[in-house]
Design a protein around this motif. Structure first.
Motif, PDB file in Angstrom:
ATOM      1  N   GLN A  43       0.845  -1.190   0.000  1.00 15.08           N
ATOM      2  CA  GLN A  43       0.000   0.000   0.000  1.00 15.08           C
ATOM      3  C   GLN A  43       0.874   1.231   0.000  1.00 15.08           C
ATOM      4  O   GLN A  43       1.709   1.403   0.877  1.00 15.08           O
ATOM      5  CB  GLN A  43      -0.875   0.017   1.251  1.00 15.08           C
ATOM      6  CG  GLN A  43      -1.960  -1.044   1.196  1.00 15.08           C
ATOM      7  CD  GLN A  43      -2.834  -0.965   2.414  1.00 15.08           C
ATOM      8  OE1 GLN A  43      -2.472  -0.379   3.422  1.00 15.08           O
ATOM      9  NE2 GLN A  43      -3.989  -1.549   2.342  1.00 15.08           N
ATOM     10  N   ALA A  67       4.196  12.983   1.599  1.00 16.02           N
ATOM     11  CA  ALA A  67       4.912  13.375   2.806  1.00 16.02           C
ATOM     12  C   ALA A  67       4.691  12.394   3.939  1.00 16.02           C
ATOM     13  O   ALA A  67       5.089  12.633   5.049  1.00 16.02           O
ATOM     14  CB  ALA A  67       4.463  14.773   3.244  1.00 16.02           C
ATOM     15  N   GLY A  68       4.027  11.297   3.682  1.00 18.12           N
ATOM     16  CA  GLY A  68       3.749  10.360   4.749  1.00 18.12           C
ATOM     17  C   GLY A  68       4.986   9.665   5.268  1.00 18.12           C
ATOM     18  O   GLY A  68       5.030   9.252   6.412  1.00 18.12           O
ATOM     19  N   ARG A  69       5.949   9.468   4.432  1.00 18.35           N
ATOM     20  CA  ARG A  69       7.149   8.754   4.839  1.00 18.35           C
ATOM     21  C   ARG A  69       8.371   9.624   4.579  1.00 18.35           C
ATOM     22  O   ARG A  69       8.391  10.442   3.694  1.00 18.35           O
ATOM     23  CB  ARG A  69       7.273   7.476   4.029  1.00 18.35           C
ATOM     24  CG  ARG A  69       6.494   6.339   4.670  1.00 18.35           C
ATOM     25  CD  ARG A  69       7.349   5.080   4.695  1.00 18.35           C
ATOM     26  NE  ARG A  69       6.693   4.031   5.419  1.00 18.35           N
ATOM     27  CZ  ARG A  69       7.078   3.602   6.598  1.00 18.35           C
ATOM     28  NH1 ARG A  69       8.073   4.150   7.200  1.00 18.35           N
ATOM     29  NH2 ARG A  69       6.441   2.631   7.185  1.00 18.35           N
ATOM     30  N   TRP A  70       9.430   9.402   5.392  1.00 16.59           N
ATOM     31  CA  TRP A  70      10.706  10.101   5.199  1.00 16.59           C
ATOM     32  C   TRP A  70      11.287   9.666   3.864  1.00 16.59           C
ATOM     33  O   TRP A  70      11.361   8.512   3.561  1.00 16.59           O
ATOM     34  CB  TRP A  70      11.643   9.720   6.332  1.00 16.59           C
ATOM     35  CG  TRP A  70      12.925  10.470   6.325  1.00 16.59           C
ATOM     36  CD1 TRP A  70      14.101  10.070   5.771  1.00 16.59           C
ATOM     37  CD2 TRP A  70      13.152  11.767   6.880  1.00 16.59           C
ATOM     38  NE1 TRP A  70      15.057  11.036   5.980  1.00 16.59           N
ATOM     39  CE2 TRP A  70      14.519  12.080   6.660  1.00 16.59           C
ATOM     40  CE3 TRP A  70      12.350  12.681   7.563  1.00 16.59           C
ATOM     41  CZ2 TRP A  70      15.080  13.266   7.086  1.00 16.59           C
ATOM     42  CZ3 TRP A  70      12.929  13.864   7.988  1.00 16.59           C
ATOM     43  CH2 TRP A  70      14.267  14.144   7.743  1.00 16.59           C
ATOM     44  N   LYS A  78      13.872  10.930   0.213  1.00 10.64           N
ATOM     45  CA  LYS A  78      15.128  11.570  -0.189  1.00 10.64           C
ATOM     46  C   LYS A  78      15.033  13.081  -0.112  1.00 10.64           C
ATOM     47  O   LYS A  78      16.004  13.770   0.218  1.00 10.64           O
ATOM     48  CB  LYS A  78      15.479  11.160  -1.612  1.00 10.64           C
ATOM     49  CG  LYS A  78      16.108   9.782  -1.692  1.00 10.64           C
ATOM     50  CD  LYS A  78      16.549   9.492  -3.108  1.00 10.64           C
ATOM     51  CE  LYS A  78      17.115   8.086  -3.180  1.00 10.64           C
ATOM     52  NZ  LYS A  78      17.354   7.665  -4.526  1.00 10.64           N
ATOM     53  N   HIS A 125      13.391  14.874   2.002  1.00  9.79           N
ATOM     54  CA  HIS A 125      13.563  15.294   3.391  1.00  9.79           C
ATOM     55  C   HIS A 125      15.024  15.180   3.813  1.00  9.79           C
ATOM     56  O   HIS A 125      15.539  16.036   4.545  1.00  9.79           O
ATOM     57  CB  HIS A 125      12.687  14.432   4.329  1.00  9.79           C
ATOM     58  CG  HIS A 125      11.230  14.560   4.016  1.00  9.79           C
ATOM     59  ND1 HIS A 125      10.449  13.505   3.660  1.00  9.79           N
ATOM     60  CD2 HIS A 125      10.425  15.647   3.978  1.00  9.79           C
ATOM     61  CE1 HIS A 125       9.227  13.911   3.439  1.00  9.79           C
ATOM     62  NE2 HIS A 125       9.173  15.216   3.631  1.00  9.79           N
ATOM     63  N   THR A 126      15.677  14.117   3.344  1.00 11.99           N
ATOM     64  CA  THR A 126      17.097  13.942   3.677  1.00 11.99           C
ATOM     65  C   THR A 126      17.899  15.106   3.132  1.00 11.99           C
ATOM     66  O   THR A 126      18.764  15.661   3.816  1.00 11.99           O
ATOM     67  CB  THR A 126      17.620  12.629   3.080  1.00 11.99           C
ATOM     68  OG1 THR A 126      16.765  11.573   3.484  1.00 11.99           O
ATOM     69  CG2 THR A 126      19.041  12.358   3.518  1.00 11.99           C
ATOM     70  N   CYS A 159      17.285  18.233   5.163  1.00 13.38           N
ATOM     71  CA  CYS A 159      17.957  18.147   6.462  1.00 13.38           C
ATOM     72  C   CYS A 159      19.445  18.415   6.304  1.00 13.38           C
ATOM     73  O   CYS A 159      20.046  19.164   7.067  1.00 13.38           O
ATOM     74  CB  CYS A 159      17.715  16.753   7.046  1.00 13.38           C
ATOM     75  SG  CYS A 159      18.311  16.558   8.722  1.00 13.38           S
ATOM     76  N   PHE A 160      20.033  17.814   5.272  1.00 15.15           N
ATOM     77  CA  PHE A 160      21.468  17.978   5.056  1.00 15.15           C
ATOM     78  C   PHE A 160      21.798  19.423   4.759  1.00 15.15           C
ATOM     79  O   PHE A 160      22.802  19.971   5.232  1.00 15.15           O
ATOM     80  CB  PHE A 160      21.926  17.073   3.907  1.00 15.15           C
ATOM     81  CG  PHE A 160      23.386  17.177   3.615  1.00 15.15           C
ATOM     82  CD1 PHE A 160      23.854  17.916   2.542  1.00 15.15           C
ATOM     83  CD2 PHE A 160      24.319  16.553   4.434  1.00 15.15           C
ATOM     84  CE1 PHE A 160      25.204  18.019   2.285  1.00 15.15           C
ATOM     85  CE2 PHE A 160      25.679  16.665   4.182  1.00 15.15           C
ATOM     86  CZ  PHE A 160      26.116  17.390   3.095  1.00 15.15           C
ATOM     87  N   PHE A 212      21.677  21.506   7.896  1.00 21.42           N
ATOM     88  CA  PHE A 212      22.827  21.179   8.739  1.00 21.42           C
ATOM     89  C   PHE A 212      24.095  21.775   8.167  1.00 21.42           C
ATOM     90  O   PHE A 212      24.951  22.270   8.896  1.00 21.42           O
ATOM     91  CB  PHE A 212      22.943  19.657   8.853  1.00 21.42           C
ATOM     92  CG  PHE A 212      24.020  19.231   9.798  1.00 21.42           C
ATOM     93  CD1 PHE A 212      25.254  18.832   9.325  1.00 21.42           C
ATOM     94  CD2 PHE A 212      23.822  19.250  11.166  1.00 21.42           C
ATOM     95  CE1 PHE A 212      26.243  18.451  10.191  1.00 21.42           C
ATOM     96  CE2 PHE A 212      24.806  18.872  12.033  1.00 21.42           C
ATOM     97  CZ  PHE A 212      26.022  18.460  11.542  1.00 21.42           C
ATOM     98  N   SER A 265      26.627  24.159   9.999  1.00 18.76           N
ATOM     99  CA  SER A 265      27.975  23.693  10.296  1.00 18.76           C
ATOM    100  C   SER A 265      29.034  24.540   9.630  1.00 18.76           C
ATOM    101  O   SER A 265      30.193  24.503  10.040  1.00 18.76           O
ATOM    102  CB  SER A 265      28.151  22.239   9.867  1.00 18.76           C
ATOM    103  OG  SER A 265      28.051  22.146   8.468  1.00 18.76           O
ATOM    104  N   PHE A 271      30.951  26.559  11.922  1.00 19.64           N
ATOM    105  CA  PHE A 271      32.022  25.923  12.685  1.00 19.64           C
ATOM    106  C   PHE A 271      33.364  26.128  12.036  1.00 19.64           C
ATOM    107  O   PHE A 271      34.396  26.228  12.724  1.00 19.64           O
ATOM    108  CB  PHE A 271      31.702  24.420  12.800  1.00 19.64           C
ATOM    109  CG  PHE A 271      32.751  23.643  13.538  1.00 19.64           C
ATOM    110  CD1 PHE A 271      33.661  22.857  12.859  1.00 19.64           C
ATOM    111  CD2 PHE A 271      32.827  23.693  14.911  1.00 19.64           C
ATOM    112  CE1 PHE A 271      34.611  22.133  13.536  1.00 19.64           C
ATOM    113  CE2 PHE A 271      33.779  22.967  15.598  1.00 19.64           C
ATOM    114  CZ  PHE A 271      34.676  22.178  14.900  1.00 19.64           C
ATOM    115  N   PHE A 272      33.343  26.141  10.704  1.00 12.40           N
ATOM    116  CA  PHE A 272      34.619  26.206  10.008  1.00 12.40           C
ATOM    117  C   PHE A 272      35.065  27.616   9.681  1.00 12.40           C
ATOM    118  O   PHE A 272      36.108  27.787   9.071  1.00 12.40           O
ATOM    119  CB  PHE A 272      34.543  25.402   8.699  1.00 12.40           C
ATOM    120  CG  PHE A 272      34.554  23.932   8.978  1.00 12.40           C
ATOM    121  CD1 PHE A 272      33.390  23.206   8.903  1.00 12.40           C
ATOM    122  CD2 PHE A 272      35.708  23.283   9.377  1.00 12.40           C
ATOM    123  CE1 PHE A 272      33.390  21.864   9.168  1.00 12.40           C
ATOM    124  CE2 PHE A 272      35.711  21.939   9.653  1.00 12.40           C
ATOM    125  CZ  PHE A 272      34.540  21.223   9.550  1.00 12.40           C
TER     126      PHE A 272
END
Lengths: 210, 736
Positions: free
Chosen positions: A6, A12-15, A17, A19-20, A23-24, A27, A31, A34-35
């Protein structure tokens, strides 16, 4: 019976690419901070003025082109305290002599990198200034004298007069930098990316005709 | 959307990366520490290396942080979208994080406090004061040496200035210096030198400590300074055995050249080292004080990094445990959903051998058992459907047979309920099957019919046979009587129990009629043949006698004429009868042609109207087109019927003929009604039989012939009572 998985009712129901990637990206942006080395602003002198190279004099003796110059507003109390606590101070003078061509790029004739190092002997209570352009260091008990010796270039032999053309235009570029001191006791291993103090003057250019 | 395998692989990869990071960071930290201590000798500058290592550490930390955060965000996302298993995972992760975070944070804060306290302890004023005092001591020692050099120099200078030795008397000066050095061993300088810049060094005497050392040259700058300031100038020079403290003084003399006395005192290397170590100690300490804040910060950062590492490790471990725990539960939950949706053909992969694995095994065996029973049920269902289909086909086949069989079938079950009435039976008996089906025949049928059936059943039981046959004359409705051959059979099932009766009846009426007709025709043919033969000779003989002797006989000629006349006329009559018999016996074949029935009826009625004025004849008709029939024979039929009607309306009446076209039945109906006295049932039953007549003078063949003609047309002739009185003859001819 074949099982048909199914599919989620909404994309948008599942995480996934997308979303990845989002997120990256977030981040990565965070980050990046930091550098970024903390940019320590140019050291402020006790008078809150920028260090600068003044009193640039170009003269000559029989054989060489000579340079006289002084760095002003380059000492801070912290620097001097460091010197008294055994952390030597080194100024580096970057000097370039260029031949000016009117319709072409200037050509560099010579480049000098001169170091002046100020150190203090607490037992003798005397200041020692080492010059790259001289063989022997100068010793003085007077701080002011030591500061003066550190900040001055006196009669540096720039270039041989034989190689210069009379009447030709030349330019002199000079800059003074406080060499980033290494921390004592290998502290630089523990405290990376920072200096206790530094400064760097702007390039000063002087054009002259020989 | 990733397949389960891809997802698994990705998670495995992420796990490896995290483990790698966690192993690498301590390794790098160890390397850094070694570099710090100088234990490792590497070709690259250690600063660059450490810089690189720190950057790598940072990168790895960031990578871990990213992976953890990504997992966290993914978890929050799944929780928001209520993905299966997300709630349990969230709870587990929260539990792990809390478990790890609380002690870690406490430890971090305690460590922070300890570091701060320790640093404050290290950098207290007592330490600084003691170090400063040591420096002051060292400094004072140095200054004392300087002062001593000056003092000793002054002393020697005074002696030189006051003395009797000339500056240029080097020999004596040398002796004086040597004596001075030997005489005052304790407070003596280590070297004395007299320098005249214009002439170079004049005299120099060295003590025991400097005996092997060559004294360095005095810089002219120092001599110049001394000369300018007129004050002693102190310079220090490094030598192998220590540091020389040299006091330079100008010798006041009348000599033209200036002379300088250099009084040298040695600070031995051992003392120097001690002084330098004191100096280094204080400077190092002060540097540390300067760097207190950055050092503290770096330690805090290091603590923070380790704390974060621990935290991230705990969070990731929490994720790992949560995922492994919820994975099996998720699979089970998904499995139950699949089962609910009807999919049983799958198994869940077992991830472990613990209670979860046991649960998975149980679930798998449950689904496989369910699948098996479903399959069996499906097979059974299919077989049942198949047999139902066959049964249905058989039933339909039987129904079709029952529907089309030319015999009536009525079935009665063991409860005396009528279960089957086939269409033939329904048509013959003129009944609506719906009114009789599933009803007790005792209640549904009229009493007379019930008694008939009961008699049949009684006979059947009495006979002891399975089946009996009876002949029955049944009047269905007024005017319709059938001759039926009824067969009653008792139905017995496989166990020998009676399950009812089946009544099968054949309509013999037509058959009987036809048989009777054929018999009569045969009789008529024979009689006609037998009788006809002697008739002609009889008639001829009588005619001959009449002809021969009628004129010759004188007596009784009247009797002779009467008798011969009677013989001839009666023979004629007999011939007529015989002719009719012959006609009946030898019915001519009908010749169908397109004809107009209306015209035939009209013509026929004209004759009768003329002949029977006391009877009113009416003709009504539809617009019947020409169709195929034998006009001659049909006229004969009409004449026959009209004759009968007229014969019963001796005192007047009315006769009507209706000709109707029934297109849907493809029939033309000719309805002849009279309002005569009508007829009884017995008469009606035998009406179309040959030689049956209600009239004394009739041959009784008219209606029989009419019936034959109509039957030859494949039609039907019926009779019923008219209302209020009379008779109705209905002829039905096929409309072609």
């Amino acid at each position: 019976m074949m099982y048909t998985p199914q599919k989620p009712s909404s994309h948008a129901g599942r995480w996934n690419k997308r979303h990845t990637a989002l997120c990256f990206f977030c981040f990565f942006c965070l980050s990046c901070l930091f550098f970024f080395h903390p940019l320590i602003p140019a050291a402020q002198t006790s008078e809150d003025k920028e260090p600068a190279i003044d009193e640039i004099v170009i003269s000559a003796d029989n054989k060489h082109l000579l340079l006289f110059a002084t760095v002003t507003h380059c000492f801070t109390d912290k620097m001097l305290e460091g010197v008294r606590n055994g952390i030597p101070l080194t100024f580096r003078f970057d000097i370039r002599l260029n031949k000016v061509h009117n319709n072409w790029f200037d050509s560099e004739l010579v480049e000098h990198k001169i170091n002046h190092t100020l150190s203090y002997n607490p037992i003798k209570e005397e200041y020692q200034v080492a010059f790259a352009e001289k063989d022997r260091p100068e010793v003085t008990r007077s701080l002011e004298e030591a500061k003066s010796m550190m900040a001055d270039i006196n009669g540096l032999e720039l270039y041989s007069l034989n190689k210069m053309h009379i009447g030709s235009p030349y330019s002199l570029e000079i800059k003074a930098t406080l060499v980033e001191n290494t921390f004592p006791l290998s502290m630089h291993s523990i405290i990376p990316f920072t200096s206790l103090w530094n400064f760097e003057t702007d390039w000063r250019t002087v054009e002259f005709n020989y | 959307m990733l397949t389960p395998d891809q997802r698994k692989q990705k998670q495995r990869l992420t796990r490896y990366v995290i483990v790698f990071c966690m192993l690498l960071i301590p390794l790098l930290a160890y390397t850094q520490r070694s570099l710090l201590k100088g234990e490792l000798n590497l070709p690259l500058s250690s600063t660059i290396l450490i810089f690189a290592l720190i950057n790598i550490n940072g990168l790895l930390l960031l990578l871990m942080l990213y992976l953890i955060l990504r997992n966290l965000v993914e978890l929050v996302f799944e929780r928001k979208n209520s993905i299966l298993g997300s709630r349990l995972r969230v709870r587990l992760v929260i539990a792990f994080v809390s478990l790890s975070m609380i002690p870690t944070i406490i430890l971090f804060l305690v460590s922070l406090g300890s570091v701060s306290t320790a640093m404050e302890y290290w950098f207290n004023t007592n330490v600084e004061e003691s170090l400063q005092s040591s420096l002051t001591l060292a400094r004072n020692l140095f200054h004392e040496t300087e002062d001593q050099a000056i003092t000793l120099g002054n002393h020697v200078k005074q002696r030189l200035e006051q003395g009797d030795i000339r500056i240029d008397d080097t020999l004596k000066l040398q002796q004086r210096f040597d004596t001075t050095l030997s005489l005052l061993p304790l407070g003596a300088p280590d070297a004395l030198s007299l320098i005249t810049p214009g002439l170079g060094l004049i005299v120099s005497a060295k003590g025991k400590q400097l005996a092997a050392i060559s004294l360095p040259e005095i810089p002219t700058e120092a001599l110049r300074k001394t000369a300018d300031s007129q004050e002693p100038e102190i310079i220090t020079r490094q030598v192998p055995v220590g540091e020389l403290v040299q006091a330079i003084m100008l010798i006041q003399s009348n000599e033209p050249n200036q002379s300088f006395l250099v009084t040298t005192l040695l600070i031995p290397t051992e003392k120097l080292i001690l002084m330098q170590s004191v100096s280094k100690g204080i400077t190092d300490y002060k540097q540390l004080v300067m760097l207190k804040a950055p050092i503290k910060l770096s330690m805090i950062i290091m603590l923070l990094i380790i704390t974060l590492l621990i935290l991230f490790g705990a969070i990731w471990f929490g994720f790992f445990i949560a995922r492994s725990m919820t994975a099996s539960i998720n699979k089970l939950a998904e499995g139950t959903q699949r089962v609910a949706n009807g999919d049983l053909d799958f198994t869940i992969e077992k991830d472990s051998n613990d209670e979860m694995g046991l649960l998975v095994d149980s679930f798998n065996s449950m689904t496989s058992d369910l699948l098996q029973s479903n399959r069996e049920l499906a097979e059974t269902h299919q077989a049942l459907q198949q047999s139902n289909l066959i049964s249905e086909q058989r039933r339909r086949y039987l129904e079709t047979i029952l529907k089309h069989v030319a015999a009536g079938v009525i079935a009665i079950n063991e409860h005396n309920e009528v279960t089957t009435i086939n269409p033939f039976a329904a048509n013959l008996l003129k009944i609506n099957p719906d009114l009789f089906l599933h009803k007790d025949f005792h209640k549904a049928l009229p009493r007379s019919h019930v008694s008939v059936i009961e008699n049949f059943f009684h006979d059947l039981l009495k006979s002891g046979k399975r089946s009996i046959e009876r002949h029955l004359n049944l009047t269905v409705r007024k005017g319709e009587t059938y001759s039926l051959l009824v067969n009653i059979t008792r139905l017995i099932d496989e166990q020998g129990r009676s399950i009812g009766y089946v009544i099968v009846f054949d309509n013999l009426t037509k058959l009987e009629k036809a048989q009777r007709l054929a018999a009569w025709q045969e009789v008529a043919r024979r009689i006609a043949h037998e009788i006809k033969n002697p008739l002609t000779p009889i008639q001829l003989s009588a005619q001959r006698l009449r002809k021969r002797y009628l004129t010759t006989i004188e007596n009784d000629s009247e009797i002779f004429e009467q008798c011969t006349g009677t013989i001839i006329s009666q023979v004629d009559e007999i011939k007529r009868l015989v002719t009719e018999f012959s006609d009946f016996a030898r019915m001519p074949r009908i010749k169908k042609q397109q004809a107009d029935i209306i015209a035939i009826a009209t013509d026929t009625l004209v004759l009768y109207r003329e002949g029977h004025k006391h009877i009113s004849f009416t003709l009504e008709y539809d617009n019947v087109p020409l169709f195929s029939f034998d006009a001659v024979q049909l006229k004969r039929v009409l004449i026959n019927l009209l004759d009968n009607a007229v014969s019963v309306l001796a005192h007047g009446g009315s006769v009507s003929i209706e000709i109707r076209l029934h297109k849907e039945e493809k029939a033309v109906k000719i309805i002849l009604c009279d309002n005569g006295p009508g007829m009884s049932d017995q008469v009606r039953q035998r009406l179309f039989e040959p030689y049956f007549s209600t009239r004394k003078s009739g041959t009784g063949l008219g209606l029989a012939i009419a019936n034959t003609i109509i039957t030859e047309h494949n039609g039907l002739i019926t009779v019923r009572d008219n209302e209020p009185t009379g008779t109705v003859f209905t002829i039905e001819l096929p409309f072609q």
